[in-house]
Design an enzyme around this catalytic site. Sequence first.
Site: not given
Length: 373
Positions: A113, A152
């Site tokens: 990720e 994120c």
Amino acid sequence: MQLVLELSELGAHVVGLPVGMGRDQLEHRRRHDHHVPVRRRALRHHQPARLVIHAFAAGQHIRRRIPLLGFAGDLLDHLGPQDCLAFTGSARTGALLRGHGNVVAHNVRVNVEADSLNAAVLAPDVESDSETYGAFLSNVVTDMTQKAGQKCTAVRRILVPAERVEEVQADLIAELGRIQMGDPADRAHRLGPLTDEAQLEDVRAGIGRLSEVAEVVLGGSEPTELGGCFVTPTLLVAADSRADVLHELEVFGPVSTILPYTGSVEEAVELVNLGGGGLVTSLYSNDVDWTETYVMGVAPWHGRVWIASDRSVSQSLPPGMVLPASIHGGPGRAGGGEELGAERGLAFYMQRTALQGFKGFLDPRFGTPAEVE
């Protein structure tokens, strides 16, 4: 047993260790502080690690594995075909991990990720006095400032019809102006500092690069009155919405840029997809045709598409909050990985094997396909 190695640039390295580690080894680690993070930004994980090591060294029951936080050392050299490597951090580091010689040689499963230049899109049909517009302002501010922008799913790009840029700019500045910055231990403060001096320098440098193609209308890279690692919420307006840096550089702090566009759904899709793959994009619109076209255009480049309209927005969490049942991940720049997604999230850690043979043997021993599913 399977070794699961999870790495994070902003957090710590979490390593699954076999049950066979004895109490003497644990005590040795505790005394010599081998679990102390080498990166200062991982210090927030230091105390939990100490508590874990002390507990196990004191003789508490060890079940499957214990988490250790700190430098990963040469662990990548010891991963094998039955192991997994999960990483959260920059696209650059993710690429280095994927290309590690031992990881490549043993085809170790890798889940990444990485960076994500998440975009919030205001469609031209949304009226200023609508519930959807209010949610647009509130959510953008939340996803800019929550965790000081160090998450994120933070909003990095804000697409606004060109004729409404001044209105949106003024409204966002007013909303951001209500955010109190200071010690996060005080509930009145909604914006804390960055993790450390290195992160502060990265964010300041990033604002400098963005300001080469965009005007800073709020905040900036100058030190705040609070000193330390605080950064004022920074809002920019792009002079050229197609400038490469706007779609390539993620400034990991409370920083976002307004990108003017014509109001065309095709242009919105083009600009958002210039990010090269993202975790989430949010759309604010009551126009079902516009929304459908947008979703079909951006879905191949995103792990999640969050849609707000007057019918749903009052019941929705902000797009930066990921529900456990939702997939968290994205293609391309976002790392190509996948987390959460309820039971689907376990697939990375499992091997799917097809069995072929006599049905009279397979069904009673292993179950029918319907039962297995």
